[in-house]
Motif scaffolding. Structure first.
Motif, PDB file in Angstrom:
ATOM      1  N   TRP A  16       0.829  -1.200   0.000  1.00 17.14           N
ATOM      2  CA  TRP A  16       0.000   0.000   0.000  1.00 17.14           C
ATOM      3  C   TRP A  16       0.866   1.253   0.000  1.00 17.14           C
ATOM      4  N   TYR A  19       2.238   2.042  -3.310  1.00 14.88           N
ATOM      5  CA  TYR A  19       1.152   2.303  -4.269  1.00 14.88           C
ATOM      6  C   TYR A  19       0.911   1.147  -5.243  1.00 14.88           C
ATOM      7  N   TRP A  21      -1.045  -1.327  -4.700  1.00 17.21           N
ATOM      8  CA  TRP A  21      -2.485  -1.589  -4.677  1.00 17.21           C
ATOM      9  C   TRP A  21      -3.263  -0.546  -5.449  1.00 17.21           C
TER      10      TRP A  21
END
Length: 255
Positions: A16, A19, A21
């Motif tokens: 996450w 980035y 995801w």
């Protein structure tokens, strides 16, 4: 189990923060939507960019919906594989190069839990990204081109998802051996691109190969049936072997 949960939470948080995801599902969605949209508006694109003489028209018969969805899978077998390898190639090697793996393994932790967390996070990212892109491609194909048999589309998507899992497994396995990101990407992409080519050159002798999964997925869409037993079983066995090899390498080379 508690160690696996901690490692898995760490992997998901790192994905996450980097980035992954965000950009990986977006790229897969764009690849999926692009094929039916381009196919639908191809005559207009040629008309506006082709500098045709006045009064000349272009009539292109739109292909069946199943054909367009099969072409989308072809996009995933080239650009999609590249994006997948780039997003996963440093999942293991980055921690080994930075010394984080040595710090982790200096404590009494399970190598299996460590490797399993990497694999489950990889499977989660691949499943969500491909599922989103394939669903988008299916929706826009039905809206712009024509209907697609639902049963054939679902079976083809699941078969191709196994190929995406296999690609992720190869990348993690290669990453457990090599440190340079460029080397991991080169070897992984080389294996994943050459395997279907070699399988296509010897279709009868290598009908069991995981490299047949992209072709089998397309056949499921276009013809409704295809032999999936051998390549599916061999792919699963290969992924199990890759996981065992990853655990062994994590134990053998913690830093």
């Amino acid at each position: 189990m508690r160690q696996f949960a901690l490692f898995f939470r760490k992997e998901m948080l790192e994905m996450w923060r980097s980035y992954k995801w965000l950009w990986v599902p977006i790229v897969f969605l764009m690849l999926g939507v692009m094929q039916p949209v381009v196919t639908r508006f191809l005559p207009e694109i040629l008309r506006s960019a082709g500098n045709l003489p006045k009064g000349m028209t272009i009539e292109i018969e739109p292909p069946p919906g199943a054909e367009v969805l099969a072409q989308t899978l072809g996009q995933y077998n080239s650009v999609g594989l590249l994006i997948l390898v780039l997003s996963l190639m440093t999942l293991i090697s980055a921690e080994r190069r930075s010394g984080v793996a040595a710090i982790i393994f200096s404590k009494p932790v399970s190598f299996i839990s460590y490797a399993a967390a990497k694999w489950v996070s990889m499977l989660s990212l691949v499943t969500v990204s491909f599922g989103l892109g394939y669903a988008g491609a299916w929706y826009y194909t039905v809206q712009m081109i024509g209907t697609v048999d639902s049963a054939a589309a679902v079976k083809a998507g699941l078969l191709y998802l196994v190929w995406m899992w296999f690609a992720g497994a190869v990348t993690l396995f290669v990453g457990s051996f090599l440190n340079p990101a460029a080397g991991i990407a080169f070897v992984s992409l080389g294996v994943l691109l050459l395997l279907p080519i070699v399988t296509g050159m010897f279709p009868h002798d290598m009908a069991w190969s995981p490299g047949t999964l992209p072709q089998v997925s397309v056949k499921r869409l276009q013809q409704g049936n295809a032999d999936i037993g051998s390549p599916l079983l061999i792919s699963m066995l290969c992924m199990i072997c890759f996981f065992i090899g990853t655990v062994y390498q994590a134990r053998r080379r913690p830093s």
